[in-house]
Design an enzyme around this catalytic site. Structure first.
Site, PDB file in Angstrom:
ATOM      1  CB  SER A 162       6.780   6.293  12.921  1.00  0.00           C
ATOM      2  OG  SER A 162       7.429   7.457  13.332  1.00  0.00           O
ATOM      3  CB  ALA A 181       3.360   0.750  -3.944  1.00  0.00           C
ATOM      4  CB  THR A 183      -0.959   0.033   1.208  1.00  0.00           C
ATOM      5  OG1 THR A 183      -0.205   0.259   2.418  1.00  0.00           O
ATOM      6  CG2 THR A 183      -1.758  -1.254   1.344  1.00  0.00           C
ATOM      7  CB  SER A 243       5.564   8.586  -3.614  1.00  0.00           C
ATOM      8  OG  SER A 243       4.821   8.545  -2.418  1.00  0.00           O
ATOM      9  N   GLY A 244       8.049   7.572  -2.354  1.00  0.00           N
ATOM     10  CA  GLY A 244       8.817   7.457  -1.117  1.00  0.00           C
ATOM     11  C   GLY A 244       9.309   6.057  -0.796  1.00  0.00           C
ATOM     12  CB  ILE A 245       9.398   4.328   2.493  1.00  0.00           C
ATOM     13  CG1 ILE A 245      10.180   5.458   3.169  1.00  0.00           C
ATOM     14  CG2 ILE A 245       9.805   2.976   3.066  1.00  0.00           C
ATOM     15  CD1 ILE A 245       9.719   5.811   4.566  1.00  0.00           C
ATOM     16  N   GLY A 246       7.672   3.306  -0.041  1.00  0.00           N
ATOM     17  CA  GLY A 246       6.950   2.217  -0.718  1.00  0.00           C
ATOM     18  C   GLY A 246       7.533   1.956  -2.097  1.00  0.00           C
ATOM     19  CE1 TYR A 263       2.935   9.515  10.292  1.00  0.00           C
ATOM     20  CE2 TYR A 263       4.497   9.681  12.109  1.00  0.00           C
ATOM     21  CZ  TYR A 263       4.183   9.263  10.825  1.00  0.00           C
ATOM     22  OH  TYR A 263       5.120   8.579  10.084  1.00  0.00           O
TER      23      TYR A 263
END
Ligand SMILES: NC(=O)C1=CN([C@@H]2O[C@H](COP(=O)(O)OP(=O)(O)OC[C@H]3O[C@@H](n4cnc5c(N)ncnc54)[C@H](OP(=O)(O)O)[C@@H]3O)[C@@H](O)[C@H]2O)C=CC1
Ligand SMILES: CC(C)CCC[C@@H](C)[C@H]1CC[C@H]2C3=C(CC[C@]12C)[C@@]1(C)CCC(=O)C[C@@H]1CC3
Length: 342
Positions: free
Chosen positions: A165, A10, A8, A12-15, A187
């Site tokens: 996190s 996916a 999920t 951008s970024g870390i995904g 968050y």
């Protein structure tokens, strides 16, 4: 045998970095990019196919913050695949972040400075809101939508990996207010709840062959962090960030480094993992990546209570949804009848 991996968030970024790393690891993989925006999903797919031209990359429309979207996407997954080897629960949001500069400068000269840089404790708040399902948006996206997805896909699943996190903190979470309607650390609360849920899932489901793990990617430059401070500012202070990395190995900085623990878990036997550990992506001052387990501050009893409360909420949202659908059907029939009469 071709393994199926669903991720999920996916696009951008870390995904997206995880997708790159997994395709490099196993070119036979079938990757399913579950994204809310299909244009961004297509762009991610094209980027992946540029570096891995023979890769199997599927797209799935999924807004984890919407109950209806999760249920429809789960139906689609069940129609397409007969098993999901890895489900990465990675999508996440931090809306309207506010940095408390006063607390930040105070923290700089305190004994807790390294901790502050690693966890953002005491310096970061958010403003949350209700979504169209009547749920708090951060809770719905970071936790509940993923919970519902797991519930729907359970018979197909064997490994779950949550992107949590270092900002997950026990004191930000309250069992009486699990959606965090009251506070300003939605968050942190949602990430602590995902840590608890992972432990509960292990307690309830390991015997049935379902294993859950949590990771922390460290501080990574992505759209999420560009929402806290603009990207030009991060670029400007990058030399300072590299310096700080000497004192805290949590400044992983690039999505590739941040995906280290997600990739590492892909290579591990689930039975060898500690259900009470969070697996941290770390980068040394010299730029070496590694994964390190650290114990989570969680009660087993409390995690079971959260699990039951999520099941109750699931029942409630399903009931509400079927009532709404019935109402819509009724008015369609009524409208149909009325148009027939006229
Ligand atoms: N960056 C960091 O320093 C850290 C990040 N994390 C966690 O890592 C995870 C990935 O974030 P990161 O890569 O940093 O940030 P990004 O903003 O780059 O990635 C977040 C991804 O989640 C997707 N997403 C957000 N909301 C939804 C939704 N409702 N339905 C489906 N997809 C959604 C985004 O899609 P879209 O592009 O459409 O918005 C995007 O693909 C998050 O869970 C975040 O909390 C944890 C610790 C540190
Ligand atoms: C001189 C600079 C290094 C100043 C940067 C200060 C802050 C903006 C950052 C210090 C710790 C950071 C941090 C996060 C965001 C940016 C900081 C607050 C996260 C909250 C980002 C999302 C997470 O999940 C965890 C991160 C912890 C550390």
């Amino acid at each position: 045998m071709e393994r199926v991996v669903l991720i999920t968030g996916a696009n951008s970024g870390i995904g997206l970095a995880l997708c790159e790393r997994l395709l490099t690891e196993d070119s036979q993989l079938r990757l399913c990019l579950a994204c809310r925006n299909m244009q961004r999903a297509e762009a991610a797919r094209s980027a992946l196919l540029t570096s891995h031209s023979n890769a199997h990359v599927d797209l799935l429309q999924l807004d984890v913050g919407s109950v209806q979207s999760v249920l429809s996407a789960a139906q689609e997954v069940k129609a397409r695949y007969n098993r999901i080897d890895f489900l990465y629960l990675n999508a996440g949001i931090m809306p309207n972040p506010q940095l408390d500069l006063n607390a930040f400068f105070k923290g700089l000269f305190s004994r807790n400075v390294v901790r502050m840089f690693a966890t953002a404790e005491g310096i970061l708040t958010q403003q949350d809101r209700l979504n169209s399902d009547g749920l708090q948006e951060v809770f719905a996206t970071n936790l509940f939508g993923h919970f519902l997805l797991i519930r729907e896909l359970e018979p197909l699943l064997s490994r779950l990996v949550w992107t949590s996190s270092s900002n997950a903190r026990r004191s930000a979470f309250s069992m009486e207010d699990m959606q965090h309607r009251e506070g300003r650390e939605s968050y942190s609360s949602s990430k602590y709840a995902s840590d608890m849920l992972s432990l509960a899932l292990n307690r309830q489901k390991n015997s049935q062959g379902l294993f859950s793990s949590v990771i922390c990617p460290g501080l990574v430059m992505t759209n999420l962090t560009y929402g806290i401070l603009p990207s030009f500012f991060w670029t400007l202070i990058m030399p300072v960030m590299w310096l700080i990395r000497i004192f805290t190995n949590t400044f992983t900085l690039t999505p590739h480094n941040g995906a280290e623990a997600l990739h590492w878990l892909f290579l591990q036997n689930p039975e060898s993992l500690d259900p009470r550990a969070k697996y941290h992506s770390l980068t040394s001052g010299l730029g070496t990546n590694y994964t390190q387990p650290r114990q989570m501050d969680i009660d087993e009893g409390a995690s079971d209570v959260l699990y039951s409360k999520l099941l109750e909420l699931e029942k409630e949202v399903r009931r509400k949804l079927s009532e709404e659908n019935a109402d819509e059907e009724m008015s369609a029939v009524k409208y149909g009848l009325l148009t027939l009469q006229t």
